[in-house]
Scaffold this active site. Sequence first.
Site, PDB file in Angstrom:
ATOM      1  N   TYR A 142      39.857  54.378  42.402  1.00  0.00           N
ATOM      2  CA  TYR A 142      39.112  53.119  42.423  1.00  0.00           C
ATOM      3  C   TYR A 142      39.475  52.228  41.229  1.00  0.00           C
ATOM      4  O   TYR A 142      39.192  51.035  41.228  1.00  0.00           O
ATOM      5  CB  TYR A 142      37.596  53.377  42.414  1.00  0.00           C
ATOM      6  CG  TYR A 142      37.059  54.006  43.683  1.00  0.00           C
ATOM      7  CD1 TYR A 142      37.863  54.163  44.806  1.00  0.00           C
ATOM      8  CD2 TYR A 142      35.746  54.443  43.759  1.00  0.00           C
ATOM      9  CE1 TYR A 142      37.365  54.748  45.959  1.00  0.00           C
ATOM     10  CE2 TYR A 142      35.245  55.024  44.917  1.00  0.00           C
ATOM     11  CZ  TYR A 142      36.056  55.176  46.007  1.00  0.00           C
ATOM     12  OH  TYR A 142      35.573  55.756  47.146  1.00  0.00           O
ATOM     13  N   LYS A 187      42.036  68.315  45.815  1.00  0.00           N
ATOM     14  CA  LYS A 187      43.040  68.441  46.882  1.00  0.00           C
ATOM     15  C   LYS A 187      44.308  68.945  46.189  1.00  0.00           C
ATOM     16  O   LYS A 187      45.372  68.292  46.218  1.00  0.00           O
ATOM     17  CB  LYS A 187      43.211  67.057  47.550  1.00  0.00           C
ATOM     18  CG  LYS A 187      44.011  67.073  48.826  1.00  0.00           C
ATOM     19  CD  LYS A 187      43.289  67.676  50.014  1.00  0.00           C
ATOM     20  CE  LYS A 187      44.204  67.731  51.217  1.00  0.00           C
ATOM     21  NZ  LYS A 187      43.752  68.658  52.257  1.00  0.00           N
ATOM     22  N   ASP A 219      38.612  68.668  51.925  1.00  0.00           N
ATOM     23  CA  ASP A 219      38.408  68.712  53.384  1.00  0.00           C
ATOM     24  C   ASP A 219      37.572  69.927  53.763  1.00  0.00           C
ATOM     25  O   ASP A 219      36.655  69.847  54.593  1.00  0.00           O
ATOM     26  CB  ASP A 219      39.746  68.689  54.141  1.00  0.00           C
ATOM     27  CG  ASP A 219      40.824  69.550  53.504  1.00  0.00           C
ATOM     28  OD1 ASP A 219      40.628  70.016  52.354  1.00  0.00           O
ATOM     29  OD2 ASP A 219      41.866  69.785  54.146  1.00  0.00           O
ATOM     30  N   ASP A 243      32.216  60.105  45.909  1.00  0.00           N
ATOM     31  CA  ASP A 243      31.587  58.998  46.624  1.00  0.00           C
ATOM     32  C   ASP A 243      31.283  59.440  48.057  1.00  0.00           C
ATOM     33  O   ASP A 243      30.174  59.291  48.569  1.00  0.00           O
ATOM     34  CB  ASP A 243      32.578  57.814  46.612  1.00  0.00           C
ATOM     35  CG  ASP A 243      31.975  56.543  47.165  1.00  0.00           C
ATOM     36  OD1 ASP A 243      30.767  56.528  47.424  1.00  0.00           O
ATOM     37  OD2 ASP A 243      32.731  55.568  47.345  1.00  0.00           O
ATOM     38  N   ASP A 247      27.408  61.014  49.755  1.00  0.00           N
ATOM     39  CA  ASP A 247      26.760  60.392  50.914  1.00  0.00           C
ATOM     40  C   ASP A 247      26.563  61.406  52.034  1.00  0.00           C
ATOM     41  O   ASP A 247      25.524  61.417  52.698  1.00  0.00           O
ATOM     42  CB  ASP A 247      27.601  59.218  51.437  1.00  0.00           C
ATOM     43  CG  ASP A 247      27.156  57.905  50.827  1.00  0.00           C
ATOM     44  OD1 ASP A 247      26.493  57.935  49.765  1.00  0.00           O
ATOM     45  OD2 ASP A 247      27.472  56.835  51.387  1.00  0.00           O
TER      46      ASP A 247
END
Length: 352
Positions: A142, A187, A219, A243, A247
């Site tokens: 980001y 990852k 994942d 992020d 959620d």
Amino acid sequence: MNFNIVTVSGDGIGPDIIAEAKNILNVIGKKYNHTFHFTEKPAGGIAIDTCGCPLPEDTIEACKKADSVLLGAVGGPKWDHLGGNDRPEKALLGLRGSLELFANLRPAVLHKQLKEACPLKPEIIGDSLDILIVRELTGGIYFGKRGRTEGGAYDTMAYSEKEIERVLRVGYGAAMKRRKKVTVVDKANILETSRLWREVANRVAKDFPEVETSFLYVDNCSMQLIRDPRQFDVIVTENMFGDILSDEASMLTGSIGMLASASLGETKRGMYEPIHGSAPDIAGKDVANPIATVLSAAMMLRYSFDLEEEARAVENAVTKTLDDGYRTADIWSEGMKKVGTKEMGRLIAERI
Ligand code: NAD
């Protein structure tokens, strides 16, 4: 002890829910012999209206001097026509940046009294759920270099060892106050930054021998959160993965009105806020659920002031109030007693 807290009530239901959290802190102060001094400062829409910008310098300075910051929510339809840097939400990023808050703590707690709000099967969720997601907040993709090429575009994920280590230390510190399990999510089979995260995590873990460390690919983690969420205690991860996962985890708990959060930096000063927005549809109607904000105040007691017993007293009072059948409209179900914002605050305070 004495603590100086800046409250940034903001817009919409912000003032309604901050008022209840302040009352609860005052009750804690009386019971445990602390004094909380509150100073209210404008940010968001109200600051645009009164000072001409979403985050006045005076608010930033006051927050920097405070022992901690308690924020309601910002934004609303009145300011929706404004663009980019003029929007109320800009105040949140501005405050996080100015206070150098690099770790975002988002607990996903499902209270057993609200089990029916969880979309998972009862046998998966068991009696209750208590996961803490620690998300890196100021680095990664980001904030990396991005741009357009001819016929393409790119974003860059970059991390320094320092950025990784400081957020991992927040995660391990939190785990020490909980069930002492850290899952580092990455990852690492593909990304070089993730391989660096693992190296740093293995190093930091040595300083916390009581904490059990495990690694999981992002994942797989997103799948495990649905398959068996109770395996997790603290999840620490980089900005974008955090992020998305926070959620996902918040959905396991059903109601947005129940979820607290904290943003922490190098010092003890943090910013504490509910994860929901300013809910303009119910502002000023005495129906908003104040619990997310009250639980954010409990996090402030725990992480900024090291008042663990006081934090638990608030959390237990919330649990007891739910046990006794009281619900605001957003979490109400048949047979329960429906109460408003103020009454919910009073019932929790009474149980402290
Ligand atoms: P929202 O979270 O404000 O509301 C979503 C839904 O949840 C609404 O129906 C609302 O009534 C309900 N809700 C939210 N909090 C509740 C509570 N405590 N008790 C009961 N019900 C509650 O999200 P939105 O509608 O997408 O956004 C409204 C405004 O808030 C927008 O201007 C948005 O930009 C802003 N926002 C601010 C923050 C923040 O300040 N941290 C976060 C998200 C959205």
